[in-house]
Motif scaffolding. Structure first.
Motif, mmCIF file in Angstrom:
data_model
loop_
_atom_site.group_PDB
_atom_site.id
_atom_site.type_symbol
_atom_site.label_atom_id
_atom_site.label_comp_id
_atom_site.label_asym_id
_atom_site.label_seq_id
_atom_site.Cartn_x
_atom_site.Cartn_y
_atom_site.Cartn_z
ATOM 1 N N MET A 103 35.572 57.342 68.113
ATOM 2 C CA MET A 103 35.129 58.703 68.451
ATOM 3 C C MET A 103 34.028 59.210 67.530
ATOM 4 O O MET A 103 34.077 60.318 67.005
ATOM 5 C CB MET A 103 36.318 59.674 68.451
ATOM 6 C CG MET A 103 37.357 59.359 69.494
ATOM 7 S SD MET A 103 38.671 60.595 69.599
ATOM 8 C CE MET A 103 39.443 60.427 68.000
ATOM 9 N N GLY A 104 33.028 58.379 67.331
ATOM 10 C CA GLY A 104 31.873 58.806 66.549
ATOM 11 C C GLY A 104 32.132 58.954 65.076
ATOM 12 O O GLY A 104 31.404 59.679 64.392
ATOM 13 N N GLY A 105 33.156 58.278 64.568
ATOM 14 C CA GLY A 105 33.442 58.330 63.130
ATOM 15 C C GLY A 105 34.261 59.527 62.708
ATOM 16 O O GLY A 105 34.231 59.928 61.532
ATOM 17 N N ILE A 106 35.004 60.127 63.659
ATOM 18 C CA ILE A 106 35.851 61.275 63.314
ATOM 19 C C ILE A 106 36.936 60.834 62.334
ATOM 20 O O ILE A 106 37.621 59.824 62.548
ATOM 21 C CB ILE A 106 36.481 61.884 64.573
ATOM 22 C CG1 ILE A 106 35.392 62.539 65.434
ATOM 23 C CG2 ILE A 106 37.554 62.907 64.222
ATOM 24 C CD1 ILE A 106 35.900 63.129 66.732
ATOM 25 N N SER A 107 37.087 61.589 61.260
ATOM 26 C CA SER A 107 38.093 61.292 60.233
ATOM 27 C C SER A 107 38.387 62.568 59.462
ATOM 28 O O SER A 107 37.794 63.629 59.734
ATOM 29 C CB SER A 107 37.577 60.200 59.289
ATOM 30 O OG SER A 107 36.445 60.662 58.587
#
Length: 337
Positions: A103-107
Protein backbone atom coordinates in the motif's frame (compact mmCIF):
# COMPACT_ATOMS: atom_id res chain seq x y z
CA UNK A 1 -22.86 23.20 -6.22
CA UNK A 2 -21.56 25.76 -8.69
CA UNK A 3 -21.79 29.56 -8.44
CA UNK A 4 -24.24 29.55 -11.35
CA UNK A 5 -26.55 27.15 -9.50
CA UNK A 6 -26.40 29.31 -6.41
CA UNK A 7 -27.27 32.37 -8.46
CA UNK A 8 -30.50 30.78 -9.62
CA UNK A 9 -31.43 29.63 -6.11
CA UNK A 10 -30.84 32.88 -4.22
CA UNK A 11 -33.93 35.08 -4.40
CA UNK A 12 -33.82 38.86 -4.75
CA UNK A 13 -32.52 40.64 -1.68
CA UNK A 14 -35.12 41.10 1.01
CA UNK A 15 -35.56 41.72 4.70
CA UNK A 16 -34.18 38.44 6.06
CA UNK A 17 -35.24 39.26 9.62
CA UNK A 18 -38.96 39.60 9.06
CA UNK A 19 -39.04 37.28 6.04
CA UNK A 20 -40.65 39.81 3.71
CA UNK A 21 -39.79 42.86 1.68
CA UNK A 22 -39.60 46.12 3.64
CA UNK A 23 -43.08 47.62 3.88
CA UNK A 24 -43.83 51.12 2.53
CA UNK A 25 -43.64 54.01 4.97
CA UNK A 26 -47.01 54.99 6.38
CA UNK A 27 -48.55 56.31 9.56
CA UNK A 28 -49.99 52.90 10.34
CA UNK A 29 -48.43 51.24 13.40
CA UNK A 30 -47.33 47.65 13.11
CA UNK A 31 -45.67 45.41 15.65
CA UNK A 32 -44.01 43.41 12.88
CA UNK A 33 -42.16 46.33 11.32
CA UNK A 34 -38.36 46.05 11.40
CA UNK A 35 -36.39 49.21 12.22
CA UNK A 36 -34.53 50.63 9.23
CA UNK A 37 -31.16 50.03 10.87
CA UNK A 38 -31.94 46.31 11.18
CA UNK A 39 -33.29 45.68 7.69
CA UNK A 40 -31.66 42.69 6.07
CA UNK A 41 -29.54 41.60 9.01
CA UNK A 42 -29.28 37.85 9.52
CA UNK A 43 -30.40 36.52 12.91
CA UNK A 44 -27.51 34.20 13.94
CA UNK A 45 -29.57 32.11 16.40
CA UNK A 46 -32.18 31.19 13.80
CA UNK A 47 -29.59 30.40 11.14
CA UNK A 48 -27.60 28.21 13.55
CA UNK A 49 -30.71 26.31 14.62
CA UNK A 50 -31.67 25.47 11.05
CA UNK A 51 -28.08 24.68 10.08
CA UNK A 52 -27.67 22.33 13.03
CA UNK A 53 -30.62 20.24 11.85
CA UNK A 54 -29.05 19.74 8.43
CA UNK A 55 -26.87 16.62 8.70
CA UNK A 56 -24.96 17.05 5.45
CA UNK A 57 -24.24 20.71 6.19
CA UNK A 58 -22.92 19.84 9.64
CA UNK A 59 -20.73 17.11 8.15
CA UNK A 60 -19.37 19.69 5.72
CA UNK A 61 -18.87 22.18 8.55
CA UNK A 62 -16.84 19.67 10.58
CA UNK A 63 -14.57 18.93 7.61
CA UNK A 64 -14.19 22.65 6.92
CA UNK A 65 -13.18 23.33 10.55
CA UNK A 66 -10.71 20.43 10.51
CA UNK A 67 -9.24 21.70 7.23
CA UNK A 68 -8.77 25.18 8.66
CA UNK A 69 -7.08 23.79 11.78
CA UNK A 70 -4.77 21.58 9.71
CA UNK A 71 -3.91 24.50 7.42
CA UNK A 72 -3.08 26.77 10.36
CA UNK A 73 -1.25 24.11 12.41
CA UNK A 74 0.39 22.20 9.54
CA UNK A 75 3.98 22.71 10.67
CA UNK A 76 3.36 21.96 14.39
CA UNK A 77 1.44 18.80 13.41
CA UNK A 78 4.25 17.42 11.25
CA UNK A 79 6.91 18.36 13.77
CA UNK A 80 4.97 16.76 16.62
CA UNK A 81 4.83 13.51 14.63
CA UNK A 82 8.49 13.77 13.67
CA UNK A 83 7.71 14.02 9.96
CA UNK A 84 9.16 16.31 7.31
CA UNK A 85 7.79 16.86 3.78
CA UNK A 86 11.25 17.83 2.48
CA UNK A 87 13.44 15.05 3.85
CA UNK A 88 14.34 12.10 1.62
CA UNK A 89 14.16 8.59 3.04
CA UNK A 90 15.73 6.24 0.48
CA UNK A 91 15.59 3.38 2.97
CA UNK A 92 11.78 3.35 2.52
CA UNK A 93 12.21 2.52 -1.20
CA UNK A 94 13.02 -0.72 -2.98
CA UNK A 95 15.64 -1.17 -5.69
CA UNK A 96 13.29 0.15 -8.42
CA UNK A 97 12.54 3.36 -6.54
CA UNK A 98 9.02 2.33 -5.53
CA UNK A 99 7.88 2.38 -1.89
CA UNK A 100 8.93 -0.73 -0.04
CA UNK A 101 6.12 -2.64 1.61
CA UNK A 102 2.40 -2.86 0.83
CA UNK A 103 0.00 0.00 0.00
CA UNK A 104 2.62 2.51 -1.03
CA UNK A 105 4.86 1.95 1.98
CA UNK A 106 2.22 2.66 4.64
CA UNK A 107 3.69 1.98 8.09
CA UNK A 108 3.80 3.42 11.59
CA UNK A 109 6.66 5.68 10.46
CA UNK A 110 4.81 6.77 7.30
CA UNK A 111 0.99 6.78 7.87
CA UNK A 112 0.19 7.63 4.22
CA UNK A 113 3.20 5.90 2.70
CA UNK A 114 6.07 7.60 0.87
CA UNK A 115 6.69 9.32 -2.42
CA UNK A 116 8.30 7.18 -5.15
CA UNK A 117 11.99 7.83 -5.92
CA UNK A 118 12.43 10.27 -3.02
CA UNK A 119 10.90 8.48 -0.04
CA UNK A 120 9.45 11.74 1.27
CA UNK A 121 6.64 11.21 3.76
CA UNK A 122 3.27 11.52 2.03
CA UNK A 123 1.35 12.39 5.21
CA UNK A 124 3.60 15.42 5.76
CA UNK A 125 3.23 16.41 2.09
CA UNK A 126 -0.59 16.27 2.28
CA UNK A 127 -0.71 18.17 5.58
CA UNK A 128 1.68 20.91 4.43
CA UNK A 129 -0.10 20.95 1.07
CA UNK A 130 -3.33 21.70 2.92
CA UNK A 131 -1.84 24.98 4.08
CA UNK A 132 -0.64 25.92 0.60
CA UNK A 133 -3.84 25.01 -1.23
CA UNK A 134 -6.24 26.35 1.42
CA UNK A 135 -4.53 29.71 1.90
CA UNK A 136 -4.28 30.26 -1.85
CA UNK A 137 -7.97 29.36 -2.21
CA UNK A 138 -9.00 31.55 0.72
CA UNK A 139 -6.85 34.50 -0.34
CA UNK A 140 -8.12 34.34 -3.91
CA UNK A 141 -11.72 34.10 -2.68
CA UNK A 142 -11.35 37.15 -0.43
CA UNK A 143 -9.80 39.16 -3.25
CA UNK A 144 -12.45 38.12 -5.78
CA UNK A 145 -15.31 38.81 -3.35
CA UNK A 146 -13.99 42.30 -2.54
CA UNK A 147 -13.86 43.13 -6.25
CA UNK A 148 -17.29 41.56 -6.87
CA UNK A 149 -18.90 43.50 -4.03
CA UNK A 150 -17.41 46.84 -5.09
CA UNK A 151 -18.17 46.40 -8.79
CA UNK A 152 -21.51 44.61 -8.52
CA UNK A 153 -23.13 46.69 -5.76
CA UNK A 154 -22.00 50.06 -7.07
CA UNK A 155 -22.98 49.21 -10.65
CA UNK A 156 -26.44 48.06 -9.58
CA UNK A 157 -27.00 51.05 -7.29
CA UNK A 158 -25.62 53.93 -9.37
CA UNK A 159 -26.51 52.59 -12.84
CA UNK A 160 -25.80 54.91 -15.77
CA UNK A 161 -22.38 55.01 -17.40
CA UNK A 162 -20.71 53.20 -14.51
CA UNK A 163 -23.12 50.29 -14.80
CA UNK A 164 -22.48 50.07 -18.54
CA UNK A 165 -18.71 50.18 -18.07
CA UNK A 166 -18.76 47.60 -15.25
CA UNK A 167 -21.07 45.29 -17.19
CA UNK A 168 -18.89 45.39 -20.31
CA UNK A 169 -15.77 44.77 -18.23
CA UNK A 170 -17.48 41.79 -16.59
CA UNK A 171 -18.44 40.40 -19.99
CA UNK A 172 -14.88 40.76 -21.26
CA UNK A 173 -13.40 38.84 -18.32
CA UNK A 174 -16.10 36.17 -18.57
CA UNK A 175 -15.22 35.81 -22.24
CA UNK A 176 -11.65 34.77 -21.46
CA UNK A 177 -10.95 31.04 -21.24
CA UNK A 178 -9.85 31.53 -17.65
CA UNK A 179 -7.77 28.40 -17.13
CA UNK A 180 -5.84 29.00 -20.36
CA UNK A 181 -5.36 32.65 -19.40
CA UNK A 182 -4.14 31.65 -15.92
CA UNK A 183 -1.67 29.20 -17.44
CA UNK A 184 -0.37 31.87 -19.84
CA UNK A 185 0.11 34.44 -17.07
CA UNK A 186 1.67 31.93 -14.67
CA UNK A 187 4.10 30.78 -17.34
CA UNK A 188 5.54 34.27 -17.90
CA UNK A 189 5.86 35.21 -14.23
CA UNK A 190 9.55 35.19 -13.19
CA UNK A 191 10.61 32.15 -11.18
CA UNK A 192 11.87 34.44 -8.42
CA UNK A 193 8.40 35.91 -7.79
CA UNK A 194 6.58 34.71 -4.65
CA UNK A 195 4.41 32.02 -6.23
CA UNK A 196 1.74 31.89 -3.51
CA UNK A 197 1.10 35.63 -3.83
CA UNK A 198 1.12 35.37 -7.63
CA UNK A 199 -1.40 32.51 -7.53
CA UNK A 200 -3.72 34.46 -5.21
CA UNK A 201 -3.60 37.49 -7.51
CA UNK A 202 -4.13 35.53 -10.73
CA UNK A 203 -7.01 33.40 -9.44
CA UNK A 204 -8.62 36.24 -7.46
CA UNK A 205 -8.47 38.84 -10.25
CA UNK A 206 -10.15 36.47 -12.69
CA UNK A 207 -12.69 34.92 -10.33
CA UNK A 208 -15.14 37.73 -9.51
CA UNK A 209 -17.41 38.35 -12.57
CA UNK A 210 -20.15 35.76 -11.93
CA UNK A 211 -20.61 36.92 -8.32
CA UNK A 212 -20.58 40.58 -9.40
CA UNK A 213 -23.42 39.90 -11.85
CA UNK A 214 -25.62 38.43 -9.11
CA UNK A 215 -24.87 41.29 -6.69
CA UNK A 216 -25.55 43.84 -9.44
CA UNK A 217 -28.99 42.39 -10.17
CA UNK A 218 -29.91 42.33 -6.48
CA UNK A 219 -28.60 45.87 -5.94
CA UNK A 220 -30.75 47.06 -8.86
CA UNK A 221 -33.77 45.50 -7.17
CA UNK A 222 -32.92 47.06 -3.82
CA UNK A 223 -32.40 50.61 -5.04
CA UNK A 224 -36.09 50.95 -5.93
CA UNK A 225 -37.29 49.75 -2.51
CA UNK A 226 -39.15 52.17 -0.28
CA UNK A 227 -36.65 52.13 2.57
CA UNK A 228 -33.82 53.10 0.18
CA UNK A 229 -35.90 55.94 -1.30
CA UNK A 230 -36.83 57.12 2.18
CA UNK A 231 -33.18 57.15 3.25
CA UNK A 232 -32.29 59.16 0.14
CA UNK A 233 -35.12 61.60 0.84
CA UNK A 234 -33.77 62.17 4.36
CA UNK A 235 -30.48 63.32 2.85
CA UNK A 236 -28.28 60.33 3.71
CA UNK A 237 -24.99 60.11 1.85
CA UNK A 238 -24.45 57.57 -0.90
CA UNK A 239 -21.77 55.85 1.19
CA UNK A 240 -24.20 55.53 4.13
CA UNK A 241 -26.84 53.97 1.89
CA UNK A 242 -24.37 51.51 0.37
CA UNK A 243 -22.83 50.44 3.68
CA UNK A 244 -25.78 50.64 6.08
CA UNK A 245 -28.72 49.82 3.79
CA UNK A 246 -27.56 47.91 0.71
CA UNK A 247 -24.84 45.63 2.08
CA UNK A 248 -26.86 44.28 5.05
CA UNK A 249 -29.55 43.16 2.61
CA UNK A 250 -26.93 41.41 0.48
CA UNK A 251 -25.11 39.69 3.33
CA UNK A 252 -26.84 36.33 2.75
CA UNK A 253 -25.81 36.28 -0.91
CA UNK A 254 -22.26 37.32 -0.05
CA UNK A 255 -21.88 34.62 2.62
CA UNK A 256 -23.20 31.88 0.36
CA UNK A 257 -21.08 32.87 -2.61
CA UNK A 258 -17.99 33.06 -0.40
CA UNK A 259 -18.47 29.50 0.87
CA UNK A 260 -19.07 28.04 -2.59
CA UNK A 261 -16.22 30.04 -4.16
CA UNK A 262 -13.48 28.65 -1.92
CA UNK A 263 -13.48 25.10 -3.34
CA UNK A 264 -13.48 26.49 -6.88
CA UNK A 265 -10.41 28.59 -6.10
CA UNK A 266 -8.68 25.63 -4.42
CA UNK A 267 -9.46 23.59 -7.52
CA UNK A 268 -8.01 26.31 -9.74
CA UNK A 269 -4.77 26.26 -7.76
CA UNK A 270 -4.67 22.47 -7.96
CA UNK A 271 -5.21 22.61 -11.74
CA UNK A 272 -2.39 25.11 -12.26
CA UNK A 273 -0.02 23.17 -10.00
CA UNK A 274 -1.03 19.94 -11.74
CA UNK A 275 -0.05 21.50 -15.08
CA UNK A 276 3.29 22.65 -13.69
CA UNK A 277 2.64 26.42 -13.61
CA UNK A 278 1.55 26.69 -9.99
CA UNK A 279 3.68 26.63 -6.86
CA UNK A 280 7.25 25.54 -7.51
CA UNK A 281 8.96 22.47 -6.05
CA UNK A 282 9.58 21.52 -3.35
CA UNK A 283 6.64 23.48 -1.87
CA UNK A 284 3.94 20.90 -1.04
CA UNK A 285 0.66 21.34 -2.92
CA UNK A 286 -2.23 18.99 -3.56
CA UNK A 287 -2.28 19.80 -7.25
CA UNK A 288 1.46 19.27 -7.69
CA UNK A 289 1.27 15.98 -5.77
CA UNK A 290 -1.62 14.81 -7.95
CA UNK A 291 0.31 15.79 -11.07
CA UNK A 292 3.33 13.80 -9.91
CA UNK A 293 1.18 10.84 -8.86
CA UNK A 294 -0.43 10.48 -12.28
CA UNK A 295 2.81 9.18 -13.74
CA UNK A 296 2.95 6.49 -11.05
CA UNK A 297 -0.71 5.50 -10.99
CA UNK A 298 -0.08 2.07 -12.58
CA UNK A 299 2.71 1.05 -10.23
CA UNK A 300 1.83 3.01 -7.06
CA UNK A 301 -1.88 4.05 -7.05
CA UNK A 302 -1.69 4.86 -3.33
CA UNK A 303 0.39 7.91 -4.15
CA UNK A 304 -2.62 9.44 -5.94
CA UNK A 305 -5.18 8.37 -3.35
CA UNK A 306 -4.32 10.67 -0.47
CA UNK A 307 -3.77 14.09 -2.13
CA UNK A 308 -6.63 13.39 -4.54
CA UNK A 309 -8.89 12.28 -1.68
CA UNK A 310 -8.02 15.39 0.35
CA UNK A 311 -8.93 17.66 -2.57
CA UNK A 312 -12.20 15.79 -3.19
CA UNK A 313 -13.21 15.77 0.49
CA UNK A 314 -12.54 19.48 1.05
CA UNK A 315 -14.35 20.45 -2.16
CA UNK A 316 -17.35 18.30 -1.18
CA UNK A 317 -17.36 19.69 2.38
CA UNK A 318 -17.41 23.34 1.30
CA UNK A 319 -20.20 22.66 -1.18
CA UNK A 320 -22.32 20.80 1.40
CA UNK A 321 -21.74 23.53 3.95
CA UNK A 322 -22.50 26.30 1.46
CA UNK A 323 -25.67 24.55 0.31
CA UNK A 324 -26.87 24.08 3.90
CA UNK A 325 -25.93 27.62 4.86
CA UNK A 326 -27.94 28.99 1.94
CA UNK A 327 -31.02 27.04 3.06
CA UNK A 328 -30.49 28.07 6.70
CA UNK A 329 -30.27 31.75 5.82
CA UNK A 330 -33.39 31.52 3.67
CA UNK A 331 -35.46 28.46 4.74
CA UNK A 332 -37.92 29.02 1.85
CA UNK A 333 -35.29 27.57 -0.50
CA UNK A 334 -35.14 24.30 1.42
CA UNK A 335 -38.93 24.04 1.57
CA UNK A 336 -39.19 24.55 -2.20
CA UNK A 337 -37.07 21.45 -2.96
Amino acid sequence: MSETDAATDIPPARDVVSGSSPSPLSGEASSNRVPAADIGRVAPSGVWGRLRRNGSAMFGAVIVVVTILVAVLATPITRMLGLDPYSYDLSALDASGLPAGPMGGISMAHPFGVEPQTGRDLFAIVVEGTRTSFFIGMGATILSMIIAIIVGVTAGYFGGWWDGLASRGTDVILGFPQLVFMIAISAVIPATAPRVTVMVLIIGLLGWPSTARVLRSQAMSLRSRTFIRATQAMGASQLHILVRQMLPNLVATIIVFTTISIPGKIGAEAALSFLGVGVTPPTPSWGRSIGSAVTWVNTDPWYLLFPGGALFLVTLAFNLFGDGLRDAIDPRLGEAR
